[in-house]
Write a protein that holds these residues in place. Structure first.
Motif, PDB file in Angstrom:
ATOM      1  N   TYR A 198       0.846  -1.192   0.000  1.00  0.00           N
ATOM      2  CA  TYR A 198       0.000   0.000   0.000  1.00  0.00           C
ATOM      3  C   TYR A 198       0.880   1.240   0.000  1.00  0.00           C
ATOM      4  O   TYR A 198       2.072   1.175   0.259  1.00  0.00           O
ATOM      5  N   ASP A 199       0.264   2.346  -0.238  1.00  0.00           N
ATOM      6  CA  ASP A 199       1.003   3.569  -0.414  1.00  0.00           C
ATOM      7  C   ASP A 199       1.296   4.223   0.937  1.00  0.00           C
ATOM      8  O   ASP A 199       0.611   5.153   1.341  1.00  0.00           O
ATOM      9  N   LEU A 200       2.281   3.715   1.654  1.00  0.00           N
ATOM     10  CA  LEU A 200       2.581   4.352   2.937  1.00  0.00           C
ATOM     11  C   LEU A 200       4.037   4.149   3.363  1.00  0.00           C
ATOM     12  O   LEU A 200       4.692   3.198   2.966  1.00  0.00           O
ATOM     13  N   GLU A 201       4.509   5.102   4.156  1.00  0.00           N
ATOM     14  CA  GLU A 201       5.829   4.979   4.770  1.00  0.00           C
ATOM     15  C   GLU A 201       5.630   4.987   6.276  1.00  0.00           C
ATOM     16  O   GLU A 201       4.637   5.495   6.775  1.00  0.00           O
ATOM     17  N   PHE A 202       6.608   4.444   7.016  1.00  0.00           N
ATOM     18  CA  PHE A 202       6.437   4.451   8.465  1.00  0.00           C
ATOM     19  C   PHE A 202       7.739   4.782   9.177  1.00  0.00           C
ATOM     20  O   PHE A 202       8.831   4.630   8.629  1.00  0.00           O
ATOM     21  N   LEU A 203       7.572   5.239  10.422  1.00  0.00           N
ATOM     22  CA  LEU A 203       8.712   5.561  11.259  1.00  0.00           C
ATOM     23  C   LEU A 203       8.374   5.094  12.675  1.00  0.00           C
ATOM     24  O   LEU A 203       7.365   5.523  13.238  1.00  0.00           O
ATOM     25  N   ILE A 204       9.213   4.207  13.239  1.00  0.00           N
ATOM     26  CA  ILE A 204       8.951   3.713  14.594  1.00  0.00           C
ATOM     27  C   ILE A 204       9.873   4.421  15.575  1.00  0.00           C
ATOM     28  O   ILE A 204      11.089   4.361  15.440  1.00  0.00           O
ATOM     29  N   GLY A 240      10.126   4.113  19.366  1.00  0.00           N
ATOM     30  CA  GLY A 240       9.662   3.502  20.614  1.00  0.00           C
ATOM     31  C   GLY A 240       8.204   3.113  20.492  1.00  0.00           C
ATOM     32  O   GLY A 240       7.825   2.320  19.650  1.00  0.00           O
ATOM     33  N   LYS A 241       7.368   3.719  21.324  1.00  0.00           N
ATOM     34  CA  LYS A 241       5.943   3.396  21.332  1.00  0.00           C
ATOM     35  C   LYS A 241       5.169   4.243  20.335  1.00  0.00           C
ATOM     36  O   LYS A 241       3.974   4.048  20.176  1.00  0.00           O
ATOM     37  N   ASP A 242       5.843   5.243  19.758  1.00  0.00           N
ATOM     38  CA  ASP A 242       5.155   6.117  18.814  1.00  0.00           C
ATOM     39  C   ASP A 242       5.495   5.732  17.392  1.00  0.00           C
ATOM     40  O   ASP A 242       6.653   5.534  17.053  1.00  0.00           O
ATOM     41  N   VAL A 243       4.454   5.622  16.595  1.00  0.00           N
ATOM     42  CA  VAL A 243       4.646   5.229  15.209  1.00  0.00           C
ATOM     43  C   VAL A 243       3.980   6.255  14.305  1.00  0.00           C
ATOM     44  O   VAL A 243       2.856   6.681  14.558  1.00  0.00           O
ATOM     45  N   GLU A 244       4.740   6.652  13.294  1.00  0.00           N
ATOM     46  CA  GLU A 244       4.195   7.629  12.366  1.00  0.00           C
ATOM     47  C   GLU A 244       3.918   6.924  11.046  1.00  0.00           C
ATOM     48  O   GLU A 244       4.779   6.223  10.518  1.00  0.00           O
ATOM     49  N   LEU A 245       2.704   7.097  10.526  1.00  0.00           N
ATOM     50  CA  LEU A 245       2.382   6.557   9.206  1.00  0.00           C
ATOM     51  C   LEU A 245       2.237   7.730   8.251  1.00  0.00           C
ATOM     52  O   LEU A 245       1.527   8.697   8.535  1.00  0.00           O
ATOM     53  N   LYS A 246       2.928   7.614   7.118  1.00  0.00           N
ATOM     54  CA  LYS A 246       2.928   8.743   6.197  1.00  0.00           C
ATOM     55  C   LYS A 246       2.372   8.327   4.849  1.00  0.00           C
ATOM     56  O   LYS A 246       2.796   7.326   4.272  1.00  0.00           O
ATOM     57  N   PHE A 247       1.385   9.111   4.383  1.00  0.00           N
ATOM     58  CA  PHE A 247       0.792   8.843   3.067  1.00  0.00           C
ATOM     59  C   PHE A 247       1.219   9.908   2.085  1.00  0.00           C
ATOM     60  O   PHE A 247       1.325  11.074   2.436  1.00  0.00           O
ATOM     61  N   ASN A 248       1.481   9.496   0.867  1.00  0.00           N
ATOM     62  CA  ASN A 248       1.960  10.461  -0.120  1.00  0.00           C
ATOM     63  C   ASN A 248       0.827  10.978  -1.000  1.00  0.00           C
ATOM     64  O   ASN A 248      -0.127  10.296  -1.229  1.00  0.00           O
TER      65      ASN A 248
END
Lengths: 218, 358
Positions: free
Chosen positions: B342-348, B350-358
């Motif tokens: 799927y069209d997404l990037e992620f950054l972990i 610790g407990k926080d996760v960022e999901l990035k859509f273009n």
């Protein structure tokens, strides 16, 4: 007849969880300080992580003081109840293992003292940190090996409880002198080293006799 | 003192760096000590002797089973929830002088905890109990409670050998009389039951006003507090599902393997469905399943499964849907998998996760 599942049902089914082995993931890369801070601020995952990570070694550590498994269970359980119920008031630490060990040790020794009111602590201490040092595994002759192991065990048992305890921390738990001095509340780190030095000095003869024979293997 | 300094074996044995090298031979240490040995080839034998002694330092070992470990964790969690803080008992944990109270106190706390539970749950357990109500509440019945926090599952073995796999964020309670006349458990959350066959004593799960009755079978009950719907899904055998206040079963109340009920918690309306077994039972084997789930569902699932917080950057196409099975996969593995398809990037972090859509 084929009933289509309601949309809401789909949602329901995705609220699932995985075993603790996986949820550990997010803590593995954090420092002790960060994990402890997360735990103190109410993070349940951090608590479970700490529990999963240190439970076994705390049990094993307690076992060095007593064979009483119920007491061990109570002690470790009470320790976690204590830190959990007072999480926000606990002091910070960058060494969770040491923090837990120290609490566990203090509490266990107090319970043992109370339970053994009649007998002297020194009598009790004879049982602490019984080693099961094994001789070099290359000794193929079992009988020779047994004899050597017994000799070594005898030698270790001659040591004081404190000396055995230090050997346990240093070689078995891989603690540093600094950590051991904090655990045992020595002011000077070097007193731990000199105690260990004295202890291994007493074992020197037997170490050479047992482990020094196999140099040709190198 | 001077004698000590000359003993090379003792020097090695008390050398912190040397010990660390033997016990955990990390790369840099390996390089350092090998270099040292190259420069002091005559020390080889000495090093070997010292190393063998260090490695042979063994002490007695004790290990509790996973079940005991899980049991102790649920004891710890239920202690905290009854508000019976053991702080009084353990207040002086880290202080210099300690006067811990005597053993009977720990029993008192336990008793207090149990009493509190009887207070809280008596309505549920005693007066709402279907069928037999002959048990007097006065003959020292205690409530046994197993509870999991977020991010943790456990297996509960009931006295009759029935096995309950309890999902995270879920609670199972039963009383100490379990098995004497009937076999009744209360569930909040989700559990998978493998019931030991006993035709004389039916096994009953009470979940939010609904009773599932089984003789010997395996099935899943999902009944989280606050959810609109609950579901009961049968893997093998036969179960009967009724309302707590109306337990007369008609033919329509019986489930056959592969069938399930979805029940509206407010109206009580039950609908019989067939289901995808992997989707229903996967959780107990650690399999994360997405079936045409939208972004909100995916986020909620991941947050509960891995105990994380997700923040979004950008928005996906309206039609964004995810499919896939992840068998005992790490968070990173799942996100990796999703980001490929799927069209997404992620950054972990610790407990926080960022999901990035273009």
């Amino acid at each position: 007849m084929h009933l289509k599942e309601p949309e809401r049902y789909n949602n329901e089914l995705s609220h699932t969880h995985i075993s603790d082995r996986k949820s550990k993931y997010s803590f593995e890369h954090l420092s002790d300080n960060e994990i402890w801070t997360a735990f103190k601020s109410g993070n349940e995952g951090a608590f479970v992580y700490i529990y999963e990570r240190y439970f076994d070694s705390l049990v094993n550590f307690s076992y060095q003081f007593t064979q009483d498994e119920e007491l061990i269970k109570d002690t470790v359980q009470d320790l976690f109840i204590y830190i959990r119920s007072r999480r926000s008031n606990l002091s910070g630490t960058d060494n969770i293992k040491l923090y837990l060990y120290k609490c566990c040790r203090n509490n266990l020794l107090n319970s043992l003292k109370r339970l053994q009111k009649g007998s002297k602590m020194s009598v009790l201490e004879n049982e602490f940190f019984q080693s099961v040092l094994s001789a070099e595994e290359n000794i193929i002759n079992l009988q020779t090996r047994k004899i050597k192991e017994n000799k070594l065990k005898l030698a270790i048992d001659q040591l004081s409880a404190r000396e055995r305890e230090i050997i346990y921390y240093f070689y078995f738990e891989d603690l540093s002198y600094k950590e051991i001095s904090e655990m045992l509340e020595y002011k000077e780190v070097k007193s731990v080293r000199s105690l260990l030095y004295k202890a291994v000095k007493k074992l020197r003869g037997i170490i050479i006799a047992i482990h020094g024979l196999f140099h040709f293997l190198l | 003192m001077s004698e000590e300094r000359h003993d090379e074996l003792l020097d090695l044995l008390t050398n912190e760096e040397f010990k660390k090298w033997i016990l955990e031979p990390a790369y840099e240490r390996q390089v350092f000590w090998e270099k040292w040995l190259e420069n002091h080839p005559e020390k080889r034998e000495l090093v070997k002797t010292a190393a063998e002694f260090i490695k042979s330092a063994k002490f007695k070992t004790l290990r509790f089973s996973t079940e005991e470990k899980d049991q102790i964790l649920s004891n710890i969690i239920s202690y905290s929830q009854t508000g019976n803080r053991p702080s009084e008992k353990l207040a002086d944990y880290t202080g210099k002088s300690r006067h811990r109270r005597s053993v009977p106190f720990s029993f008192m706390y336990r008793a207090a905890a149990v009493l509190a539970f009887i207070g809280i749950f008596s309505g549920l357990i005693y007066w709402n109990k279907p069928g037999d109500r002959s048990q007097g509440a006065n003959n020292a019945i205690t409530i046994i409670e197993k509870e999991n926090p977020k991010g943790r599952k456990s297996v509960v073995m009931l006295p009759d050998g029935t096995r309950a796999t309890l999902n995270s964020f879920s609670r199972l309670t039963y009383d100490s009389n379990y098995g004497s006349t009937g076999r009744i458990v209360n569930l909040e959350g989700e559990a998978f039951f493998e019931v030991t066959r006993d035709t004389l004593r039916p096994f009953q799960v009470i979940s939010n006003e609904v009773v599932t009755t089984a003789l010997g079978t395996s099935f899943n009950v999902r009944a989280f507090n606050g959810d609109d719907l609950q579901s009961i899904s049968l893997l093998s055998g036969k179960v009967k599902v009724t309302r707590l206040d109306d337990q007369i079963a008609v033919k329509e109340n019986i489930l056959n393997p592969g069938e399930g009920f979805v029940i509206d918690n407010h109206s009580g309306v039950m609908e019989k469905i067939t289901f995808d077994p992997l989707k229903v039972f996967g959780w107990k084997d650690g399999i994360l399943v997405f079936r045409d789930n939208d972004l909100n569902e995916v986020i909620q699932t991941l947050e509960r499964w891995y105990d994380i917080r997700i923040t979004l950057v950008g928005t996906p196409a309206k039609s964004w849907r995810a499919d896939g099975n992840f068998d005992n996969e790490s968070l990173e593995g799942v996100l990796q998998g999703l980001s490929y398809t799927y069209d997404l990037e992620f950054l972990i972090k610790g407990k926080d996760v960022e999901l990035k859509f273009n």
